[in-house]
Design a protein around this motif. Structure first.
Motif, PDB file in Angstrom:
ATOM      1  N   MET A 149     -60.525   5.591  24.915  1.00 54.74           N
ATOM      2  CA  MET A 149     -61.199   6.870  25.082  1.00 54.74           C
ATOM      3  C   MET A 149     -62.423   6.699  25.975  1.00 54.74           C
ATOM      4  O   MET A 149     -62.737   7.548  26.788  1.00 54.74           O
ATOM      5  CB  MET A 149     -61.640   7.410  23.740  1.00 54.74           C
ATOM      6  CG  MET A 149     -62.260   8.780  23.867  1.00 54.74           C
ATOM      7  SD  MET A 149     -62.358   9.620  22.289  1.00 54.74           S
ATOM      8  CE  MET A 149     -63.461   8.543  21.428  1.00 54.74           C
ATOM      9  N   ARG A 150     -63.051   5.552  25.837  1.00 53.12           N
ATOM     10  CA  ARG A 150     -64.240   5.367  26.668  1.00 53.12           C
ATOM     11  C   ARG A 150     -63.894   5.387  28.139  1.00 53.12           C
ATOM     12  O   ARG A 150     -64.543   6.035  28.924  1.00 53.12           O
ATOM     13  CB  ARG A 150     -64.931   4.053  26.300  1.00 53.12           C
ATOM     14  CG  ARG A 150     -65.745   4.187  25.045  1.00 53.12           C
ATOM     15  CD  ARG A 150     -66.086   2.826  24.495  1.00 53.12           C
ATOM     16  NE  ARG A 150     -64.889   2.121  24.104  1.00 53.12           N
ATOM     17  CZ  ARG A 150     -64.724   0.825  24.216  1.00 53.12           C
ATOM     18  NH1 ARG A 150     -65.676   0.088  24.731  1.00 53.12           N
ATOM     19  NH2 ARG A 150     -63.602   0.262  23.824  1.00 53.12           N
ATOM     20  N   LEU A 196     -63.297   8.840  29.373  1.00 54.55           N
ATOM     21  CA  LEU A 196     -64.518   9.586  29.652  1.00 54.55           C
ATOM     22  C   LEU A 196     -65.134   9.154  30.969  1.00 54.55           C
ATOM     23  O   LEU A 196     -65.640   9.950  31.735  1.00 54.55           O
ATOM     24  CB  LEU A 196     -65.528   9.366  28.526  1.00 54.55           C
ATOM     25  CG  LEU A 196     -65.230  10.166  27.274  1.00 54.55           C
ATOM     26  CD1 LEU A 196     -66.115   9.711  26.145  1.00 54.55           C
ATOM     27  CD2 LEU A 196     -65.454  11.654  27.548  1.00 54.55           C
ATOM     28  N   ASP A 238     -48.378   6.654  16.954  1.00 56.63           N
ATOM     29  CA  ASP A 238     -49.542   7.380  17.436  1.00 56.63           C
ATOM     30  C   ASP A 238     -50.497   6.505  18.254  1.00 56.63           C
ATOM     31  O   ASP A 238     -51.023   6.957  19.265  1.00 56.63           O
ATOM     32  CB  ASP A 238     -50.275   8.028  16.262  1.00 56.63           C
ATOM     33  CG  ASP A 238     -51.482   8.806  16.721  1.00 56.63           C
ATOM     34  OD1 ASP A 238     -51.305   9.849  17.373  1.00 56.63           O
ATOM     35  OD2 ASP A 238     -52.620   8.364  16.467  1.00 56.63           O
ATOM     36  N   PRO A 239     -50.725   5.245  17.872  1.00 59.68           N
ATOM     37  CA  PRO A 239     -51.642   4.436  18.689  1.00 59.68           C
ATOM     38  C   PRO A 239     -51.195   4.330  20.147  1.00 59.68           C
ATOM     39  O   PRO A 239     -52.032   4.360  21.056  1.00 59.68           O
ATOM     40  CB  PRO A 239     -51.624   3.065  17.999  1.00 59.68           C
ATOM     41  CG  PRO A 239     -51.251   3.352  16.578  1.00 59.68           C
ATOM     42  CD  PRO A 239     -50.325   4.541  16.635  1.00 59.68           C
ATOM     43  N   LEU A 241     -64.864  18.684  28.322  1.00 55.35           N
ATOM     44  CA  LEU A 241     -66.225  18.227  28.023  1.00 55.35           C
ATOM     45  C   LEU A 241     -66.783  17.319  29.117  1.00 55.35           C
ATOM     46  O   LEU A 241     -67.973  17.015  29.124  1.00 55.35           O
ATOM     47  CB  LEU A 241     -66.243  17.458  26.686  1.00 55.35           C
ATOM     48  CG  LEU A 241     -66.096  18.304  25.431  1.00 55.35           C
ATOM     49  CD1 LEU A 241     -65.978  17.410  24.209  1.00 55.35           C
ATOM     50  CD2 LEU A 241     -67.281  19.250  25.268  1.00 55.35           C
ATOM     51  N   LEU A 277     -70.187  14.481  22.197  1.00 56.40           N
ATOM     52  CA  LEU A 277     -69.534  13.263  21.711  1.00 56.40           C
ATOM     53  C   LEU A 277     -69.782  12.999  20.224  1.00 56.40           C
ATOM     54  O   LEU A 277     -68.844  12.863  19.442  1.00 56.40           O
ATOM     55  CB  LEU A 277     -69.987  12.044  22.531  1.00 56.40           C
ATOM     56  CG  LEU A 277     -69.408  10.702  22.041  1.00 56.40           C
ATOM     57  CD1 LEU A 277     -67.898  10.664  22.168  1.00 56.40           C
ATOM     58  CD2 LEU A 277     -70.048   9.533  22.785  1.00 56.40           C
ATOM     59  N   ILE A 307     -68.828   4.698  20.156  1.00 59.37           N
ATOM     60  CA  ILE A 307     -67.652   4.620  19.272  1.00 59.37           C
ATOM     61  C   ILE A 307     -67.571   3.257  18.565  1.00 59.37           C
ATOM     62  O   ILE A 307     -67.495   3.198  17.331  1.00 59.37           O
ATOM     63  CB  ILE A 307     -66.356   4.937  20.059  1.00 59.37           C
ATOM     64  CG1 ILE A 307     -66.398   6.368  20.609  1.00 59.37           C
ATOM     65  CG2 ILE A 307     -65.118   4.722  19.191  1.00 59.37           C
ATOM     66  CD1 ILE A 307     -66.290   7.461  19.587  1.00 59.37           C
ATOM     67  N   LYS A 334     -58.287   4.575  11.357  1.00 62.40           N
ATOM     68  CA  LYS A 334     -59.121   5.270  12.355  1.00 62.40           C
ATOM     69  C   LYS A 334     -59.780   4.293  13.318  1.00 62.40           C
ATOM     70  O   LYS A 334     -59.945   4.588  14.495  1.00 62.40           O
ATOM     71  CB  LYS A 334     -60.205   6.110  11.652  1.00 62.40           C
ATOM     72  CG  LYS A 334     -59.705   7.291  10.853  1.00 62.40           C
ATOM     73  CD  LYS A 334     -58.845   8.234  11.649  1.00 62.40           C
ATOM     74  CE  LYS A 334     -57.388   8.018  11.326  1.00 62.40           C
ATOM     75  NZ  LYS A 334     -56.480   8.855  12.106  1.00 62.40           N
ATOM     76  N   ARG A 360     -58.501   1.404  14.357  1.00 64.47           N
ATOM     77  CA  ARG A 360     -57.501   0.986  15.331  1.00 64.47           C
ATOM     78  C   ARG A 360     -57.214   2.105  16.323  1.00 64.47           C
ATOM     79  O   ARG A 360     -57.024   1.878  17.517  1.00 64.47           O
ATOM     80  CB  ARG A 360     -56.214   0.566  14.623  1.00 64.47           C
ATOM     81  CG  ARG A 360     -55.212  -0.073  15.569  1.00 64.47           C
ATOM     82  CD  ARG A 360     -53.969  -0.572  14.857  1.00 64.47           C
ATOM     83  NE  ARG A 360     -53.178   0.532  14.334  1.00 64.47           N
ATOM     84  CZ  ARG A 360     -52.027   0.372  13.690  1.00 64.47           C
ATOM     85  NH1 ARG A 360     -51.556  -0.840  13.457  1.00 64.47           N
ATOM     86  NH2 ARG A 360     -51.358   1.417  13.238  1.00 64.47           N
ATOM     87  N   GLU A 361     -57.221   3.331  15.815  1.00 65.83           N
ATOM     88  CA  GLU A 361     -56.983   4.479  16.695  1.00 65.83           C
ATOM     89  C   GLU A 361     -58.128   4.628  17.710  1.00 65.83           C
ATOM     90  O   GLU A 361     -57.891   4.892  18.889  1.00 65.83           O
ATOM     91  CB  GLU A 361     -56.865   5.729  15.831  1.00 65.83           C
ATOM     92  CG  GLU A 361     -56.649   7.011  16.598  1.00 65.83           C
ATOM     93  CD  GLU A 361     -56.497   8.195  15.634  1.00 65.83           C
ATOM     94  OE1 GLU A 361     -55.837   8.041  14.590  1.00 65.83           O
ATOM     95  OE2 GLU A 361     -57.071   9.262  15.927  1.00 65.83           O
ATOM     96  N   LEU A 375     -60.342   2.421  18.863  1.00 64.74           N
ATOM     97  CA  LEU A 375     -60.497   1.358  19.865  1.00 64.74           C
ATOM     98  C   LEU A 375     -59.192   1.004  20.560  1.00 64.74           C
ATOM     99  O   LEU A 375     -59.205   0.380  21.621  1.00 64.74           O
ATOM    100  CB  LEU A 375     -61.124   0.109  19.232  1.00 64.74           C
ATOM    101  CG  LEU A 375     -62.655   0.142  19.235  1.00 64.74           C
ATOM    102  CD1 LEU A 375     -63.179   1.112  18.187  1.00 64.74           C
ATOM    103  CD2 LEU A 375     -63.223  -1.232  19.040  1.00 64.74           C
ATOM    104  N   ASP A 396     -57.421  -3.621  21.978  1.00 67.27           N
ATOM    105  CA  ASP A 396     -58.792  -4.104  21.998  1.00 67.27           C
ATOM    106  C   ASP A 396     -58.836  -5.507  21.374  1.00 67.27           C
ATOM    107  O   ASP A 396     -58.223  -5.736  20.327  1.00 67.27           O
ATOM    108  CB  ASP A 396     -59.659  -3.126  21.196  1.00 67.27           C
ATOM    109  CG  ASP A 396     -61.122  -3.511  21.210  1.00 67.27           C
ATOM    110  OD1 ASP A 396     -61.864  -2.920  22.008  1.00 67.27           O
ATOM    111  OD2 ASP A 396     -61.514  -4.409  20.431  1.00 67.27           O
TER     112      ASP A 396
END
Lengths: 682, 682
Positions: free
Chosen positions: A1-2, A5, A198-199, A318, B266, B366, B439, B441-442, B444, B448
């Motif tokens: 996500m980072r 962005l 989902d991941p 955003l 954010l 995050i 959450k 794992r989702e 990052l 990662d």
């Protein structure tokens, strides 16, 4: 996500490259020829169009054999697969392969459409709305639409839809051949169809066999499909030109800033909060047991997919640089309009009109979402009840005065949905309805008059339990009787779910009417004017926002840059084995583990291309210049989610299953010789 | 929510009325006298301050008898109540009343503080940071803070905290008497303490007996509290002057626009999506059974409360008119700074420095949230493990080099938390830890490096189940041994939860260090400069943002206008009976139904006032000019949620339980004669 962005930035330069979901009657062949030295002929376009299939619930597909065999995604057949499954025969978990034609199983609620003709009806619509104020124009437009569709739909096997393109700059009648007997032929295990779960969704590199095969029947026999796609066993090369023919569901690229702000600040957050909580509820429901896990799986996957997709769209809105770019585009458009006295006189006030309607939309949005758009009533039984109540109310009206989804042209869908044999699970119904009723009360507050009327002294769980346990709508025959019995049957029915739907119906209808009269009419009229202004300012070689109608996009097989590194465009079968952990969602099915020694692990598995796609394109064929199938679209990368509002060729990618991976899996893992024989019969 | 969106508009005129959470050493008495003809004397202020109590977990309270009796909210004692309850003795459901002093039950993890002294230490801090760059200044500031606190905390019964006020314009040492033996005396049933539940939370009219009584002990006996509040049996009149003495937790009214934008775009969405899904999970967990419902209740209520509060704050930031007002304030401030050459030279670059740090914060946020701020590890057992691992690492370091929460001055809290007898429920731990690891794992992504290291081939559920089932940390003695055994014990421990915490610790510490060095140091330094500039431009009769330190606000009992209607300031006991449906959360407890004939239903129950409060003020006494207790703060109205960023006197309201309702309930419903005798001993 980072990284998303940080990198999600549209540059003006890239906006006019391979962007575009083009209609088949306005494809920019010359532009493609300039870049790739090839342009589709009319014959090529017709062949591809007639090989393309729309799955009415929201997906794309294609014919891949002369005998009505249809290739689409696993996730496009997931509802069918779950509806056909039982605790004993779980086709989602174990996969499905019909050994012979006689073993192909009919999907309870699948409909397939093939686009046979496009007719311009802009003059007819313009004729009836001319000179009318926005509310009256809206009503006239709807009535004329109903008339055109009814005239066209002379038999139940024709599906006719008047489509507003360019936000209303053009109205086209889309004529489809309609097929309601669609059968499941093959599906791999969920675990490999959606490997990474989902991941990995919306990410790449990827290792998914997100495919299924259906077959279209008519009068109990497979249909003949002389127009179908030939198979390319070798698939595409890097940088090779590719086309995607499919049905992108909807984009908002032409919306004004006021509309986008409402989406960013109210609509998206509201939806996301709701979906996030629903997801948490569903995930915990799954821990009740194996059967509960099975019956809620399709719903959970759908919710997770929507959540991730909408979140990506929200992120795009955003992103300050992106939004500033949209603002700059609007300013440029306004400046050009204002520079021409005639255009200025006609169009300069439109943005303000739209902003006014958006302000009203802001006030109506929450109750509209809950009462009319189903947020309050997540229950198959309730959906049946509502359909029956509305049908009883609408069918007696003249065709052109009805809600569009209850006109004569729509009756076959109403009937199919009502009589569907899809299983319904009361335990799950109670939980989902309790959830949504709780959210309804929270959104409107316990002191809202409608809430007081609905609940009385009952809690959301009371109301859900009472209506689910005591309704007769589990029974197809009961629903059939109510559909055929019409107003009398419905009004005298003592069924508690019907009673709930009757209580809600006037509330929902009122808020829908307000939304149509006070918001939608102005937005439609306003966007129609902006579409005309856009033609005047920028010319006609532009494409319309997506509308779940057939479109052709072009692009090429290409990776992209992420955090300074290149993401290569292809993955291979071996990658799936490397990524596997043995634990869901990274567990490979037994069939793959056993077949591993037989596989060529270097075979290309998934790939990305620059084709401009969006939700609804799932299941689209991706083809080469010889109109051969080189892959199967099943996803977009994370950047593609912003594609709802704009396209950035440097980052947006479509993700496909490679044609050779499909062949290899069918042969070496699933032993699907009957199907392979059909595919190779080219 | 619609009315909130429509009406939540700050007007400049109202900004300078009764706004303010004033420190006791800078109270604007003269301003109060001008409006109300009364100003507190120093003796009045001292008496109120020494009667005020801070509950260290995040609430306010007050002494209400000479024998150490403490009045606070039910929701401030909820953790204690649940920790003391079992499946057989459920004090949350049934309420609690100690028949005699000997029956008062010690809360496993409650600490009470009384503010005894405020010392200005600004020169000491300024002395060590002078001339240093932001990172070095930050380290020097922390080291000096540790030294000051250690010098002050000469015994375990003193709690000493250096507080940064005005964003660092002023540093004060707050000295508290610390009490760790706090016992439960009385609590009504949850059903009336939080009547209306989440739907009514942050709303008014309201009907809650959100009260509890605790007692502070020392060496096994109740403490003497000569400073305590007298009780006003009649409560306040409409428009009467009221004061609130309590500990508002935190506000961000002085943050720059860049900081607010990050929060809006954010931070708030991230938190809200997380909480929404967690709420869904918890709600479904509750359906597993009565005991599961009981053990998860406190967590669920906390999550629901946070979700609604943060959502209200997010709405305030999304309100364009409000945000424009904040922008206008910043512009005005910048203009005034730039108008003075000396101020300009010193301060005009600060906003840009802060914006730069915010950009970096966006990148780090995050992983920081998940690894360092506990989003990844929702588990009491993990929290124990982390505390032990960090204590082992930090305690051997020199005091002024440690993380602030592990300095010598903080050791009593570390010890109390580690040795707490609060029950832990493995079934619930597995679910909450599974959720939060999923959450993580989702957030990052599965690729990662930290995620790969943590999970290996395990799923989130595997990891949660494994660590919870095999840890020894359920046992207080095992924790005690690890705390006392220090580095050697922890480094050789085979405990899987300790192992997980050891694995995470370097990752979390690294991201925390980055956040401190690259973000926090610049923000602290920047806000400190802006505080000085603000003093120079606007003078010193301003109040600092809330910091969970004692503050006094003034206001009066007043309703407000909502959608053109007046919301009256009082409700009555009878209203609760009218609102009751018999179904949770609108079900009155049996005790109330039975006592109804005995009650005076016209007795005032809850009321609103214009006092400027925020989260952390829960449990604050609301008093009249004679320093008599007229009520008990327990909530703010929906508009007050925007109070995090600004105060609008026309809409923001504090919500209290009326003093006479408390007396009547204690007497006629709960027969609490022993307590009433104490309250009346004034």
């Amino acid at each position: 996500m980072r990284s998303f962005l940080a990198l999600f930035i549209f540059s003006i330069a890239s906006l006019h490259a391979e962007e575009g979901m083009w209609t088949f009657n306005n494809f920019p062949g010359e532009k493609v020829r300039q870049k790739y030295g090839f342009a589709p002929t009319q014959q090529w376009l017709d062949q591809v169009r007639l090989s393309s299939v729309r799955l009415a619930e929201g997906c794309s597909a294609s014919f891949v054999s002369p005998g009505g065999l249809v290739l689409t995604n696993h996730h496009c057949a997931a509802t069918c697969i779950q509806e056909l499954s039982t605790a004993e025969k779980d086709y989602a978990a174990k996969g499905f392969l019909a050994p012979a034609e006689s073993g192909e199983l009919r999907c309870p609620s699948q409909e397939a459409n093939v686009l046979t003709e496009i007719v311009d009806v802009t003059p007819r619509i313009a004729g009836v709305t001319k000179g009318l104020a926005s509310k009256a124009a809206n009503e006239a437009r709807k009535a004329e639409t109903s008339r055109i569709e009814k005239e066209c739909a002379t038999t139940e096997s024709l599906r006719c839809e008047v489509v507003s393109l360019y936000g209303g700059g053009v109205y086209n009648l889309y004529k489809y051949q309609r097929y309601q007997d669609v059968r499941l032929v093959f599906a791999p295990e969920q675990a490999i169809a959606f490997f990474g779960g989902d991941p990995d969704n919306f990410n790449f590199p990827r290792f998914n066999l997100d495919m299924s095969l259906l077959r279209v029947y008519e009068k109990g026999a497979p249909i003949k499909t002389p127009h179908h796609l030939k198979w390319s066993a070798s698939g595409p090369k890097q940088d090779e030109l590719t086309f995607v023919s499919g049905h992108p569901g909807g984009t908002n690229r032409k919306n004004t800033i006021a509309m986008l702000e409402l989406e960013r600040d109210l609509m998206k957050p509201t939806t996301l909060f709701y979906l996030a909580e629903y997801r948490g509820m569903l995930t915990a429901f799954q821990t009740r047991g194996d059967e509960q896990r099975r019956i809620s799986q399709d719903e959970l996957l759908g919710v997770e997919n929507s959540f991730k997709a909408f979140k990506g769209q929200h992120q795009a809105l955003l992103e300050a640089k992106f939004f500033d770019q949209k603002k700059a585009e609007e300013s440029d458009f306004q400046k050009r309009v204002n520079a021409d006295p005639k255009l200025k006189a006609e169009y300069s006030g439109v943005w303000k009109d739209i902003a006014g309607a958006v302000q009203r939309q802001r006030e109506l949005y929450i109750p509209y979402l809950y009462f009319e758009r189903g947020y309050a009533f997540r229950s198959d039984l309730y959906r049946h009840a509502r359909r029956l109540v509305r049908a009883a109310e609408e069918f007696p009206k003249p065709n052109d005065k009805r809600l569009p989804e209850y006109t004569d042209a729509r009756k076959p869908e109403i009937r199919q949905a009502t009589l569907s044999a899809a299983p319904i699970y009361p335990e799950f119904e109670i939980e989902t309805l309790t959830f949504s009723l709780t959210k309804l009360r929270e959104a409107l507050g316990p002191d809202d008059p409608a809430i007081r009327e609905l609940f009385g002294k009952m809690s959301p769980r009371d109301l859900a339990t009472e209506t689910v346990k005591r309704t007769t709508l589990m029974d197809v025959a009961a629903r059939k009787a109510l559909l055929e019995g019409g107003q009398t049957a419905v009004s005298t029915s003592p069924d508690p779910m019907i009673a709930l739907a009757k209580l809600v119906n006037p509330i929902a209808s009122k808020i829908r009417k307000q939304m149509e009269d006070e918001v939608e009419s102005t937005l439609i009229g306003g966007l129609e004017k902006l579409a005309k202004a856009r033609f005047a300012v920028y010319g006609t070689s532009i494409y319309p926002d997506a509308t779940f109608t057939l479109r052709l996009s072009y692009g090429s097989v290409k990776g992209w840059q992420e955090n300074g590194k290149t993401v290569p465009p292809f993955t291979i079968l071996g990658g799936a084995f490397e990524r596997a952990t043995g634990r869901d969602p990274f567990a490979l099915p037994q069939s793959w583990l056993e077949a591993k020694p037989k596989l060529d692990l270097q075979t290309r598995f998934n790939f990305v291309s620059t084709n401009d796609i969006i939700g609804g394109n799932s299941g689209s064929p991706i083809i080469n210049k010889d109109a051969e199938l080189v892959g199967l679209i099943f996803d977009g990368n994370i950047h593609s989610l912003g594609g709802n509002y704009g396209f950035d060729e440097s980052l947006n990618r479509a993700v496909s299953v490679h044609s050779s991976a499909i062949l290899q899996a069918l042969e070496k893992i699933y032993g699907a010789r009957r199907i392979l024989g059909e595919l190779k019969a080219k």
